[in-house]
Design a protein around this motif. Structure first.
Motif, PDB file in Angstrom:
ATOM      1  N   VAL A  66       1.354  -1.295 -12.557  1.00  0.00           N
ATOM      2  CA  VAL A  66       2.587  -0.605 -12.578  1.00  0.00           C
ATOM      3  C   VAL A  66       3.418  -0.544 -11.130  1.00  0.00           C
ATOM      4  O   VAL A  66       4.222  -0.432 -10.951  1.00  0.00           O
ATOM      5  CB  VAL A  66       2.669   0.579 -13.378  1.00  0.00           C
ATOM      6  CG1 VAL A  66       2.365   0.445 -14.643  1.00  0.00           C
ATOM      7  CG2 VAL A  66       1.241   1.594 -12.621  1.00  0.00           C
ATOM      8  N   ASP A  67       2.417  -0.508  -9.931  1.00  0.00           N
ATOM      9  CA  ASP A  67       2.900  -0.201  -8.639  1.00  0.00           C
ATOM     10  C   ASP A  67       2.127  -1.231  -7.973  1.00  0.00           C
ATOM     11  O   ASP A  67       0.885  -1.055  -7.620  1.00  0.00           O
ATOM     12  CB  ASP A  67       2.366   1.235  -8.084  1.00  0.00           C
ATOM     13  CG  ASP A  67       3.445   2.200  -8.802  1.00  0.00           C
ATOM     14  OD1 ASP A  67       4.719   1.955  -8.967  1.00  0.00           O
ATOM     15  OD2 ASP A  67       3.186   3.290  -8.818  1.00  0.00           O
ATOM     16  N   PRO A  68       2.436  -2.411  -7.469  1.00  0.00           N
ATOM     17  CA  PRO A  68       1.952  -3.253  -6.826  1.00  0.00           C
ATOM     18  C   PRO A  68       1.468  -2.707  -5.283  1.00  0.00           C
ATOM     19  O   PRO A  68       2.052  -1.647  -4.883  1.00  0.00           O
ATOM     20  CB  PRO A  68       3.029  -4.230  -6.149  1.00  0.00           C
ATOM     21  CG  PRO A  68       4.015  -4.196  -7.561  1.00  0.00           C
ATOM     22  CD  PRO A  68       4.037  -2.682  -7.788  1.00  0.00           C
ATOM     23  N   ALA A  69       0.522  -3.371  -4.726  1.00  0.00           N
ATOM     24  CA  ALA A  69       0.055  -2.740  -3.397  1.00  0.00           C
ATOM     25  C   ALA A  69       1.179  -2.534  -2.482  1.00  0.00           C
ATOM     26  O   ALA A  69       2.096  -3.460  -2.091  1.00  0.00           O
ATOM     27  CB  ALA A  69      -0.997  -3.868  -2.943  1.00  0.00           C
ATOM     28  N   THR A  70       1.106  -1.575  -1.664  1.00  0.00           N
ATOM     29  CA  THR A  70       1.849  -1.140  -0.693  1.00  0.00           C
ATOM     30  C   THR A  70       1.825  -1.697   0.629  1.00  0.00           C
ATOM     31  O   THR A  70       0.378  -2.014   0.802  1.00  0.00           O
ATOM     32  CB  THR A  70       2.248   0.457  -0.581  1.00  0.00           C
ATOM     33  OG1 THR A  70       0.869   0.805  -0.254  1.00  0.00           O
ATOM     34  CG2 THR A  70       2.961   0.950  -1.884  1.00  0.00           C
ATOM     35  N   LEU A  71       2.881  -1.882   1.336  1.00  0.00           N
ATOM     36  CA  LEU A  71       2.525  -2.229   2.829  1.00  0.00           C
ATOM     37  C   LEU A  71       2.497  -1.075   3.740  1.00  0.00           C
ATOM     38  O   LEU A  71       3.592  -0.469   4.056  1.00  0.00           O
ATOM     39  CB  LEU A  71       3.574  -3.231   3.234  1.00  0.00           C
ATOM     40  CG  LEU A  71       3.545  -3.644   4.774  1.00  0.00           C
ATOM     41  CD1 LEU A  71       2.255  -4.607   4.972  1.00  0.00           C
ATOM     42  CD2 LEU A  71       4.927  -4.822   5.415  1.00  0.00           C
ATOM     43  N   PRO A  72       1.381  -0.660   4.426  1.00  0.00           N
ATOM     44  CA  PRO A  72       1.366   0.663   4.947  1.00  0.00           C
ATOM     45  C   PRO A  72       2.108   0.444   6.459  1.00  0.00           C
ATOM     46  O   PRO A  72       1.970  -0.438   7.058  1.00  0.00           O
ATOM     47  CB  PRO A  72      -0.174   0.923   5.317  1.00  0.00           C
ATOM     48  CG  PRO A  72      -0.673  -0.360   4.887  1.00  0.00           C
ATOM     49  CD  PRO A  72       0.202  -1.330   4.112  1.00  0.00           C
ATOM     50  N   THR A  73       2.615   1.459   6.771  1.00  0.00           N
ATOM     51  CA  THR A  73       3.246   1.250   8.133  1.00  0.00           C
ATOM     52  C   THR A  73       2.863   2.343   9.267  1.00  0.00           C
ATOM     53  O   THR A  73       3.098   2.289  10.469  1.00  0.00           O
ATOM     54  CB  THR A  73       4.747   1.719   7.893  1.00  0.00           C
ATOM     55  OG1 THR A  73       5.102   3.119   7.237  1.00  0.00           O
ATOM     56  CG2 THR A  73       5.555   0.791   7.255  1.00  0.00           C
TER      57      THR A  73
END
Length: 472
Positions: A170-177
């Motif tokens: 439901v939530d793809p992997a996020t790109l951390p900043t």
């Protein structure tokens, strides 16, 4: 120096208390800054780690009746915990390593992955940490995709083509900043707390373990002898140890004048003349005290003799610029008379009897009849005699001399001599039926003023002795 004349004991106690508090705060702040420095260095040096998170939703394929939906939901809740455990399995890690062609082992990859179930839900979160943000995202997404396939394989019955349980991203992997570690604000806050706790602990421990003499009250448990004076620490004393090389109104010079006066008040009903100057252990300044006290007595008009009775490590004559080759031992051997052995210190008109040649048996010579006769002759010819003796604890020489003299003056070093050493020194004197007539606290720091430690004019008022006029 006159500003201390009217100072009361309460003022001295308050000032010393405030200085103690300041010293503790300095220690606490130093510890805190040190821990903060270490924390900051660690935070700066450690490699940043980024975290990417993917979320999955677990459902069951059931009919639309309320009963079936309820049973399906309970079943999903039960199964989602097992799926969270599968995230760290070697099989799934191997699949991700192969899919992404990662340069790490499955076990190493598993250590960077975690899974958790959102309480009271069928939501599963997969988190991956890595020094590279995009790689963290790629790994998290690969794990999410891999878990979906793994659930489908495990839950599909034999001979069937579909699984009754399905995991959906439901939530793809996020790109951390921003890195999740290190966290500078948290680390510094933790370092501040730990530094304060460490500093407080060290300050308390230091106070508990510090048994050194730092005040007249520290002497009271060992002896009833009064503190006759305190000698101010002077960094230039090593190069200029004699009071004759200082200004006449220098605090150190005044301290020895006060000591001279107070020594004359000791047991005024007896004609005390011979005083042995000693200490508990080496390095407390007893020779310098002996020399300067003798000079001060001579300057006051007393016919004074300084006897260098440290027959092991004589230093008094060297401080005065005189020769120690002929002296006590030469007289005891009958090779020379007292009159011929005495030397004159030109700057102070002080008579000095050097140690003479260093003998192999100092203790035997000092308790001989010849030594007793020499002290008797000296007593008859001089107003005051100062005997520079060895320390009490390493050897018995000083105790033997004190038994033949009119008293011993014990020199203790501020912040170095321990209370136990003072007690042992007093006990050593008691073994020969001698006792200290007074104590001198040496090398008192500059921050300690007259009312508390006895140098300068304030000592006399604080302890009931009349101060001398400058220059007497």
């Amino acid at each position: 120096m006159g500003e201390d004349v009217g100072e009361t004991g309460d003022h001295v106690e308050l000032r010393d208390y405030l200085r103690t508090i300041r010293r503790r705060w300095v220690l606490i702040m130093a510890s805190t800054l040190a821990v903060l420095g270490i924390t900051g260095a660690y935070t700066y040096a450690v490699t940043p780690e980024y975290q990417s998170t993917a979320r999955l939703f677990v459902t069951t394929q059931t009919s639309d009746t309320a009963s079936d939906l309820n049973q399906g939901g309970l079943f999903s809740v039960q199964r989602v915990t097992s799926y969270a455990d599968l995230v760290t399995s070697r099989e799934l890690a191997t699949t991700v390593v192969n899919d992404l062609d990662l340069q790490m082992s499955p076990s190493e990859l598993s250590s960077r992955v975690s899974a958790s179930v959102v309480p009271d839900t069928v939501n599963l979160e997969i988190s991956v940490t890595d020094p590279e943000p995009r790689q963290a995202q790629a790994i998290a997404q690969a794990y999410a995709d891999g878990l979906v396939d793994l659930v489908r394989q495990l839950e599909t019955p034999a001979g069937e083509t579909s699984s009754p349980i399905r995991a959906t991203i439901v939530d793809p992997a996020t790109l951390p900043t921003n890195p999740v570690s290190p966290q500078p604000a948290r680390n510094l806050a933790l370092g501040l707390v730990l530094g304060l706790m460490l500093g407080i602990g060290i300050a308390v421990l230091r106070d508990l373990l510090d048994t050194t003499v730092k005040a007249p009250g520290d002497i009271e448990a060992a002896t009833s002898a009064p503190v006759l004076g305190g000698i101010l620490f002077d960094p230039s004393a090593r190069q200029k140890p004699l009071v004759t090389s200082m200004e006449s109104h220098a605090p150190r010079v005044e301290a020895f004048r006060v000591l001279r006066t107070n020594l004359q008040f000791v047991d005024v009903d007896t004609a005390d003349k011979i005083f042995v100057i000693t200490s508990a252990v080496p390095g407390e300044g007893k020779t310098t005290t002996s020399v300067n006290l003798a000079i001060t007595l001579s300057q006051a008009g007393h016919r004074t003799l300084l006897v260098e009775a440290d027959l092991r490590r004589p230093k008094a004559t060297a401080a005065l610029g005189l020769d120690h080759a002929i002296g006590v031992t030469t007289i005891l051997l009958g090779k020379i008379t007292l009159e011929d052995a005495v030397q004159k210190h030109a700057d102070s008109d002080l008579d000095v009897l050097a140690s003479g040649a260093i003998p192999p048996n100092p203790a035997e010579l000092l308790q001989s009849n010849a030594m007793a006769d020499l002290l008797k002759q000296i007593r008859n010819e001089y107003d005051m005699v100062i005997v520079d003796a060895p320390p009490l604890l390493p050897v018995t020489d000083a105790a033997l001399l004190a038994a033949q003299a009119d008293g011993a003056l014990l020199v203790v070093r501020y912040g170095k001599t321990s209370k136990d050493q003072v007690a042992q020194a007093v006990e050593r004197l008691a073994q020969v039926d001698a006792a200290p007539v007074g104590v001198v606290i040496n090398m008192v720091p500059n921050r300690k003023r007259a009312g508390g430690y006895g140098y300068g004019y304030g000592y006399g008022y604080g302890y009931g002795y009349a101060p001398e006029k400058p220059g007497t």
